[in-house]
Design a protein around this motif. Structure first.
Motif, PDB file in Angstrom:
ATOM      1  N   LEU A  35      -3.945 -49.419 -21.933  1.00  0.00           N
ATOM      2  CA  LEU A  35      -4.515 -50.009 -20.718  1.00  0.00           C
ATOM      3  C   LEU A  35      -4.709 -51.505 -20.893  1.00  0.00           C
ATOM      4  CD1 LEU A  35      -7.381 -47.379 -20.476  1.00  0.00           C
ATOM      5  CD2 LEU A  35      -5.379 -47.440 -18.999  1.00  0.00           C
ATOM      6  N   SER A  36      -4.673 -52.227 -19.799  1.00  0.00           N
ATOM      7  CA  SER A  36      -5.057 -53.635 -19.878  1.00  0.00           C
ATOM      8  C   SER A  36      -6.545 -53.685 -20.215  1.00  0.00           C
ATOM      9  CB  SER A  36      -4.794 -54.344 -18.546  1.00  0.00           C
ATOM     10  OG  SER A  36      -5.735 -53.913 -17.567  1.00  0.00           O
ATOM     11  N   ASP A  84      -4.349 -63.832 -23.719  1.00  0.00           N
ATOM     12  CA  ASP A  84      -3.438 -63.329 -22.684  1.00  0.00           C
ATOM     13  C   ASP A  84      -2.908 -61.938 -23.015  1.00  0.00           C
ATOM     14  OD1 ASP A  84      -3.597 -65.635 -21.157  1.00  0.00           O
ATOM     15  OD2 ASP A  84      -2.004 -66.623 -22.282  1.00  0.00           O
ATOM     16  N   ALA A  85      -2.555 -61.200 -21.972  1.00  0.00           N
ATOM     17  CA  ALA A  85      -1.854 -59.913 -22.076  1.00  0.00           C
ATOM     18  C   ALA A  85      -2.522 -58.956 -23.050  1.00  0.00           C
ATOM     19  CB  ALA A  85      -0.386 -60.136 -22.451  1.00  0.00           C
ATOM     20  N   LEU A  86      -3.810 -58.791 -22.904  1.00  0.00           N
ATOM     21  CA  LEU A  86      -4.553 -57.928 -23.815  1.00  0.00           C
ATOM     22  C   LEU A  86      -4.457 -56.470 -23.367  1.00  0.00           C
ATOM     23  CD1 LEU A  86      -7.728 -60.090 -24.293  1.00  0.00           C
ATOM     24  CD2 LEU A  86      -5.758 -59.898 -25.784  1.00  0.00           C
ATOM     25  N   GLN A  87      -4.242 -55.604 -24.338  1.00  0.00           N
ATOM     26  CA  GLN A  87      -4.171 -54.179 -24.063  1.00  0.00           C
ATOM     27  C   GLN A  87      -5.029 -53.416 -25.056  1.00  0.00           C
ATOM     28  OE1 GLN A  87       0.090 -53.371 -24.038  1.00  0.00           O
ATOM     29  NE2 GLN A  87       0.005 -53.410 -21.817  1.00  0.00           N
ATOM     30  N   VAL A  88      -5.619 -52.334 -24.571  1.00  0.00           N
ATOM     31  CA  VAL A  88      -6.425 -51.441 -25.401  1.00  0.00           C
ATOM     32  C   VAL A  88      -5.672 -50.119 -25.480  1.00  0.00           C
ATOM     33  CG1 VAL A  88      -8.633 -50.239 -25.589  1.00  0.00           C
ATOM     34  CG2 VAL A  88      -8.564 -52.558 -24.632  1.00  0.00           C
ATOM     35  N   HIS A  89      -5.557 -49.603 -26.687  1.00  0.00           N
ATOM     36  CA  HIS A  89      -4.846 -48.342 -26.902  1.00  0.00           C
ATOM     37  C   HIS A  89      -5.868 -47.242 -27.172  1.00  0.00           C
ATOM     38  CE1 HIS A  89      -1.571 -45.718 -28.066  1.00  0.00           C
ATOM     39  NE2 HIS A  89      -2.285 -45.380 -29.127  1.00  0.00           N
ATOM     40  N   ILE A  90      -5.796 -46.165 -26.409  1.00  0.00           N
ATOM     41  CA  ILE A  90      -6.665 -45.015 -26.633  1.00  0.00           C
ATOM     42  C   ILE A  90      -6.011 -44.150 -27.709  1.00  0.00           C
ATOM     43  CG2 ILE A  90      -7.849 -43.031 -25.585  1.00  0.00           C
ATOM     44  CD1 ILE A  90      -8.581 -45.813 -24.339  1.00  0.00           C
TER      45      ILE A  90
END
Length: 94
Positions: A35-36, A84-90
């Motif tokens: 997810l962002s 920039d363009a940060l994403q979090v991984h579950i």
């Protein structure tokens, strides 16, 4: 109302085990999801507030641990948001 933990990998590589007082959090996150940062924070807010509300409906008081977890997520996101363009991984929900 079984509590759940959901493990996330933040954009800076940190892995965090997050707490939810209710399995309802599984409606918001699934293992393998990416997810962002904004989307993750928004879903965390929705899911943890929903979980806290379920506790309140069952026991007559909101879950302060859920709100503490949300505060930690929001503080961490605030520190990272300048990138920039940060994403979090579950990683996992369970």
């Amino acid at each position: 109302m079984p509590e759940k933990r959901f493990e996330v990998r933040w954009p800076d590589g940190e892995v965090e085990s997050c707490y939810s007082p209710s399995s309802v959090i599984s409606q918001y996150f699934r293992a393998g999801q990416t997810l962002s940062l904004d989307e993750f924070v928004n879903l965390s807010e929705q899911g943890l507030k929903h979980a806290s509300k379920r506790v309140e409906e069952t026991y007559g008081y909101a879950c302060s641990s859920a709100m503490d977890q949300l505060s930690r997520i929001q503080r961490k996101a605030k520190r990272l948001e300048a990138q920039d363009a940060l994403q979090v991984h579950i990683i996992s929900v369970g």
